[in-house]
Enzyme design. Structure first.
Site, PDB file in Angstrom:
ATOM      1  CB  SER A  98      38.518 -72.472 -63.255  1.00  0.00           C
ATOM      2  OG  SER A  98      39.305 -73.263 -62.399  1.00  0.00           O
ATOM      3  CD  GLU A 125      31.487 -80.605 -60.688  1.00  0.00           C
ATOM      4  OE1 GLU A 125      31.800 -79.721 -61.498  1.00  0.00           O
ATOM      5  OE2 GLU A 125      31.967 -81.768 -60.740  1.00  0.00           O
ATOM      6  CB  THR A 168      40.737 -79.624 -62.607  1.00  0.00           C
ATOM      7  OG1 THR A 168      39.855 -80.437 -63.369  1.00  0.00           O
ATOM      8  CG2 THR A 168      42.108 -80.256 -62.573  1.00  0.00           C
ATOM      9  CB  CYS A 169      41.699 -74.975 -60.413  1.00  0.00           C
ATOM     10  SG  CYS A 169      42.657 -73.765 -59.507  1.00  0.00           S
ATOM     11  CB  CYS A 223      46.082 -74.678 -59.294  1.00  0.00           C
ATOM     12  SG  CYS A 223      45.101 -74.698 -60.787  1.00  0.00           S
ATOM     13  CE  LYS A 262      50.830 -76.900 -59.087  1.00  0.00           C
ATOM     14  NZ  LYS A 262      50.681 -76.363 -60.448  1.00  0.00           N
ATOM     15  CE1 TYR A 288      36.756 -71.672 -55.591  1.00  0.00           C
ATOM     16  CE2 TYR A 288      35.541 -71.610 -57.655  1.00  0.00           C
ATOM     17  CZ  TYR A 288      36.714 -71.440 -56.954  1.00  0.00           C
ATOM     18  OH  TYR A 288      37.831 -71.017 -57.599  1.00  0.00           O
ATOM     19  CE1 TYR A 324      50.590 -77.507 -64.571  1.00  0.00           C
ATOM     20  CE2 TYR A 324      50.362 -77.831 -66.930  1.00  0.00           C
ATOM     21  CZ  TYR A 324      49.785 -77.610 -65.699  1.00  0.00           C
ATOM     22  OH  TYR A 324      48.433 -77.492 -65.568  1.00  0.00           O
ATOM     23  CD  GLU A 378      53.597 -77.819 -61.418  1.00  0.00           C
ATOM     24  OE1 GLU A 378      53.640 -76.606 -61.638  1.00  0.00           O
ATOM     25  OE2 GLU A 378      52.519 -78.455 -61.395  1.00  0.00           O
ATOM     26  NE  ARG A 435      55.673 -88.742 -76.194  1.00  0.00           N
ATOM     27  CZ  ARG A 435      54.724 -88.566 -77.054  1.00  0.00           C
ATOM     28  NH1 ARG A 435      54.385 -89.519 -77.861  1.00  0.00           N
ATOM     29  NH2 ARG A 435      54.069 -87.427 -77.113  1.00  0.00           N
ATOM     30  CG  ASP A 444      41.603 -77.364 -68.795  1.00  0.00           C
ATOM     31  OD1 ASP A 444      41.969 -76.185 -68.971  1.00  0.00           O
ATOM     32  OD2 ASP A 444      42.099 -78.112 -67.918  1.00  0.00           O
ATOM     33  CB  THR A 496      43.109 -71.910 -63.008  1.00  0.00           C
ATOM     34  OG1 THR A 496      42.995 -73.301 -62.733  1.00  0.00           O
ATOM     35  CG2 THR A 496      42.106 -71.136 -62.189  1.00  0.00           C
ATOM     36  CG  HIS A 502      71.619 -54.163 -54.498  1.00  0.00           C
ATOM     37  ND1 HIS A 502      72.090 -55.206 -55.259  1.00  0.00           N
ATOM     38  CD2 HIS A 502      72.531 -53.954 -53.509  1.00  0.00           C
ATOM     39  CE1 HIS A 502      73.248 -55.604 -54.763  1.00  0.00           C
ATOM     40  NE2 HIS A 502      73.534 -54.876 -53.706  1.00  0.00           N
ATOM     41  CD  GLU A 545      70.312 -56.426 -57.749  1.00  0.00           C
ATOM     42  OE1 GLU A 545      70.786 -55.306 -57.983  1.00  0.00           O
ATOM     43  OE2 GLU A 545      70.471 -57.014 -56.656  1.00  0.00           O
TER      44      GLU A 545
HETATM   45  C1  FAD Z   1      47.632 -81.564 -61.196  1.00  0.00           C
HETATM   46  C2  FAD Z   1      47.222 -80.280 -61.887  1.00  0.00           C
HETATM   47  C3  FAD Z   1      47.856 -79.116 -61.552  1.00  0.00           C
HETATM   48  C4  FAD Z   1      47.484 -77.914 -62.161  1.00  0.00           C
HETATM   49  N1  FAD Z   1      48.145 -76.771 -61.808  1.00  0.00           N
HETATM   50  C5  FAD Z   1      47.793 -75.600 -62.369  1.00  0.00           C
HETATM   51  C6  FAD Z   1      48.440 -74.395 -61.974  1.00  0.00           C
HETATM   52  O1  FAD Z   1      49.340 -74.399 -61.128  1.00  0.00           O
HETATM   53  N2  FAD Z   1      48.027 -73.234 -62.552  1.00  0.00           N
HETATM   54  C7  FAD Z   1      47.022 -73.206 -63.483  1.00  0.00           C
HETATM   55  O2  FAD Z   1      46.679 -72.116 -63.959  1.00  0.00           O
HETATM   56  N3  FAD Z   1      46.406 -74.339 -63.890  1.00  0.00           N
HETATM   57  C8  FAD Z   1      46.776 -75.530 -63.345  1.00  0.00           C
HETATM   58  N4  FAD Z   1      46.117 -76.683 -63.731  1.00  0.00           N
HETATM   59  C9  FAD Z   1      45.103 -76.610 -64.801  1.00  0.00           C
HETATM   60  C10 FAD Z   1      43.753 -76.121 -64.261  1.00  0.00           C
HETATM   61  O3  FAD Z   1      43.371 -76.925 -63.172  1.00  0.00           O
HETATM   62  C11 FAD Z   1      42.711 -76.183 -65.365  1.00  0.00           C
HETATM   63  O4  FAD Z   1      43.168 -75.448 -66.478  1.00  0.00           O
HETATM   64  C12 FAD Z   1      41.371 -75.586 -64.919  1.00  0.00           C
HETATM   65  O5  FAD Z   1      40.877 -76.247 -63.782  1.00  0.00           O
HETATM   66  C13 FAD Z   1      40.358 -75.671 -66.059  1.00  0.00           C
HETATM   67  O6  FAD Z   1      39.106 -75.210 -65.625  1.00  0.00           O
HETATM   68  P1  FAD Z   1      37.768 -75.686 -66.363  1.00  0.00           P
HETATM   69  O7  FAD Z   1      36.676 -74.856 -65.808  1.00  0.00           O
HETATM   70  O8  FAD Z   1      37.978 -75.706 -67.815  1.00  0.00           O
HETATM   71  O9  FAD Z   1      37.590 -77.216 -65.954  1.00  0.00           O
HETATM   72  P2  FAD Z   1      37.589 -77.941 -64.556  1.00  0.00           P
HETATM   73  O10 FAD Z   1      38.132 -77.081 -63.478  1.00  0.00           O
HETATM   74  O11 FAD Z   1      38.243 -79.257 -64.785  1.00  0.00           O
HETATM   75  O12 FAD Z   1      36.051 -78.161 -64.234  1.00  0.00           O
HETATM   76  C14 FAD Z   1      35.251 -79.025 -64.981  1.00  0.00           C
HETATM   77  C15 FAD Z   1      34.189 -79.576 -64.059  1.00  0.00           C
HETATM   78  O13 FAD Z   1      33.167 -80.169 -64.843  1.00  0.00           O
HETATM   79  C16 FAD Z   1      32.705 -81.324 -64.161  1.00  0.00           C
HETATM   80  N5  FAD Z   1      32.028 -82.154 -65.163  1.00  0.00           N
HETATM   81  C17 FAD Z   1      32.582 -82.757 -66.248  1.00  0.00           C
HETATM   82  N6  FAD Z   1      31.630 -83.333 -66.986  1.00  0.00           N
HETATM   83  C18 FAD Z   1      30.450 -83.091 -66.369  1.00  0.00           C
HETATM   84  C19 FAD Z   1      29.095 -83.418 -66.684  1.00  0.00           C
HETATM   85  N7  FAD Z   1      28.766 -84.095 -67.794  1.00  0.00           N
HETATM   86  N8  FAD Z   1      28.136 -83.018 -65.829  1.00  0.00           N
HETATM   87  C20 FAD Z   1      28.431 -82.330 -64.693  1.00  0.00           C
HETATM   88  N9  FAD Z   1      29.699 -81.985 -64.366  1.00  0.00           N
HETATM   89  C21 FAD Z   1      30.694 -82.355 -65.210  1.00  0.00           C
HETATM   90  C22 FAD Z   1      33.958 -81.916 -63.569  1.00  0.00           C
HETATM   91  O14 FAD Z   1      33.659 -82.780 -62.484  1.00  0.00           O
HETATM   92  C23 FAD Z   1      34.700 -80.656 -63.134  1.00  0.00           C
HETATM   93  O15 FAD Z   1      34.397 -80.313 -61.803  1.00  0.00           O
HETATM   94  C24 FAD Z   1      46.455 -77.905 -63.128  1.00  0.00           C
HETATM   95  C25 FAD Z   1      45.804 -79.086 -63.473  1.00  0.00           C
HETATM   96  C26 FAD Z   1      46.180 -80.272 -62.852  1.00  0.00           C
HETATM   97  C27 FAD Z   1      45.481 -81.532 -63.236  1.00  0.00           C
END
Ligand code: FAD
Length: 460
Positions: free
Chosen positions: A15, A35, A42-43, A48, A51, A99, A179, A183, A200, A304, A312, A437, A442
């Site tokens: 993201s 990548e 992740t998203c 996200c 899910k 993307y 969460y 979920e 825990r 993250d 995200t 309403h 409301e």
């Molecule tokens: C199950 C789950 C549900 C979620 N639901 C929500 C939601 O409903 N709403 C919400 O806002 N957020 C949600 N999140 C959180 C959200 O997905 C993350 O906050 C967001 O994706 C973070 O984005 P980012 O760019 O920091 O990292 P990421 O999206 O994790 O991207 C990091 C990327 O870097 C790549 N990478 C890592 N190291 C290297 C390297 N050395 N070289 C090349 N590539 C590399 C990884 O493969 C990955 O593709 C959820 C997360 C999970 C796990």
């Protein structure tokens, strides 16, 4: 500049990284992004989006049941997990392609490889090739943390694998109370699995408002989920086709799957920052300033991996602000206050601002307005469920400093309420807004009676 191959090298196309790369390129920067897994991060790939698709799937069971009270006769529905997973995977592939084409449209060079830092201006690829960059952005995200090594830990899956199970487990044990654990507990329960949630702490959703935590726990129990707090998993044993999960009170639970969702750790290891001066914060993420700059001047980090607010939209905002700051000539700090957020449990949770505990700690006087009510749809369906809403008001300024909702569409509601709270709306502004309403929302503009008031005035 001449000794650099690119102006910006982004490590991680999730993201934050994708947004930063695209916006930097739009300002004319020469950008490369690496990548190691799938574009979207992740998203899109295992967070996200997939899910939410599973959440939608899980909610049909209630809809089928509720239809009867509204006069419908629905034939016995059946559910086919492989169809859901295949359709979900197709949608994820479509998004990933979108993307990639965005990156191409902005002339961002995409390298499908792992990349690590060699020095403050050099990135090394898995092939051994090196790229010199004037600025480097670390956006490597986070990874599920499975906790201390316990016997049989290798049998536990994380959310990553939960998206690709070959079949729906009839029974599943989920350890965690955040969460993601909550979920998935609701997803599996909605799809028909017998779910035991083991946490825990004293109650699920640590960090959320205590009323929200209590309300959701009781709703989850009402839906047949076993929610066990104050216990941990001590061992997982394989017994034929199933697993025996041992808990800290010596009890055991049998299930086909055991999932751990107890937290995520920033991806800071093995990316080459140790020998550099990039400092790790005590919370485990890369330390950055308000412009996402690390302790090395030309290295930035967003999302993250910085362990600020791990969502995200926050990662996207940080990536965008970084590009505006470094390549757009518009220094843009990111405001991490009042971030609205949702838990896509059943029922849903939507929150913004302070919890009641935080408000009482931080403000001289807090007025609390809250209500629980039966959602109108539950009348004819006969479903035993209640919604919950709460407003926290700073009595000194009349500003609404917290809003907490548990009920249908809470995520949608909190996005809209979030604007008002972010703008500094007062309780009087809420009251002056005409109700729509009949809706559940409301209630937010018709709560007149304080449930309680803490602080000086309460003592008067
Ligand atoms: C199950 C789950 C549900 C979620 N639901 C929500 C939601 O409903 N709403 C919400 O806002 N957020 C949600 N999140 C959180 C959200 O997905 C993350 O906050 C967001 O994706 C973070 O984005 P980012 O760019 O920091 O990292 P990421 O999206 O994790 O991207 C990091 C990327 O870097 C790549 N990478 C890592 N190291 C290297 C390297 N050395 N070289 C090349 N590539 C590399 C990884 O493969 C990955 O593709 C959820 C997360 C999970 C796990």
């Amino acid at each position: 500049m001449a000794d650099h191959d690119v102006d910006l090298f982004v490590i991680g196309a999730g993201s934050g990284g994708v947004r930063a790369a695209r916006v930097a390129a739009s300002y004319g920067a020469r950008v490369m992004i690496a990548e190691e897994y799938r574009v979207g991060g992740t998203c899109v790939i295992r967070g996200c989006v997939p899910k939410k698709l599973l959440v939608y799937a899980s909610r049909f069971s209630d809809e089928f049941e509720d239809a009867a009270g509204y006069g419908w006769t629905v034939p016995e529905p059946t559910f086919h997990w492989p169809t859901l997973i295949a359709n979900k995977d197709r949608e994820i592939a479509r998004l990933e392609a979108a993307y990639i084409s965005t990156l191409e449209r902005f002339n961002v060079a995409l390298l499908k490889t792992r990349a690590v830092l060699e020095d403050a201006n050099t990135v090394r690829l898995a092939t051994g090739a090196r790229v010199r960059a004037e600025t480097i952005l670390i956006s490597t995200g986070a990874w599920p943390h499975l906790g201390p090594k316990i016997p049989g830990l290798e049998h536990a899956i994380s959310s990553n694998e939960a998206f690709h199970l070959p079949e729906l487990p009839r029974r599943i044990v989920i350890q965690g109370g955040g969460y993601i654990a909550v979920e998935f507990a609701c997803i599996f329960a909605g799809l028909g699995s017998e779910v035991t949630l083991v946490y825990r702490g004293e109650n699920i959703l640590r960090g959320f408002d205590d009323d929200v935590r209590e309300h959701l726990r009781s709703e989850m129990r009402g839906r047949g989920i076993t929610v066990t707090c104050g216990l941990t998993v001590t061992a997982i044993e394989k017994a034929g086709d199933e697993f025996v999960t041992r808990l800290s009170d010596k009890s055991t639970v049998n299930s086909e799957k055991v999932m751990f969702a107890i937290g995520r750790r920033p991806n800071v290891m093995g990316i080459g920052i140790e020998p550099l001066n990039v400092k790790i914060h005590e919370h485990g993420g890369i330390e950055v300033d308000e412009f996402s700059r690390t302790t090395v001047a030309n290295i930035y980090a967003v999302g993250d991996v910085t362990n600020r607010v791990n969502l995200t939209p926050v990662a996207i905002r940080e990536g965008h602000a970084f590009a505006d700051t470094v390549f757009g000539g518009k220094p843009t700090p990111v405001d991490h206050s009042n971030v609205p957020t949702a838990v896509f449990s059943e029922p849903e949770v939507g929150v913004i601002g302070l919890t009641e505990t935080q408000a009482r700690e931080r403000l001289a006087q807090v007025d609390v307005y809250k209500t629980t009510f039966r959602p109108m749809k539950a009348t004819l369906s006969g479903r035993n469920t209640r919604s919950f809403m709460k407003l926290l008001v700073d009595a000194a300024t009349d500003r609404v400093v917290g809003c907490h909702i548990v009920g249908p569409d809470a995520g949608e509601l909190i996005q809209i309420v979030g604007i008002a709270v972010k703008m500094g709306a007062t309780k009087a502004d809420f009251d002056a807004t005409m109700a729509v309403h009949p809706t559940a929302a409301e209630e937010l503009v018709t709560m007149r009676e304080k449930a309680v008031s803490y602080g000086q005035r309460a003592a008067e």
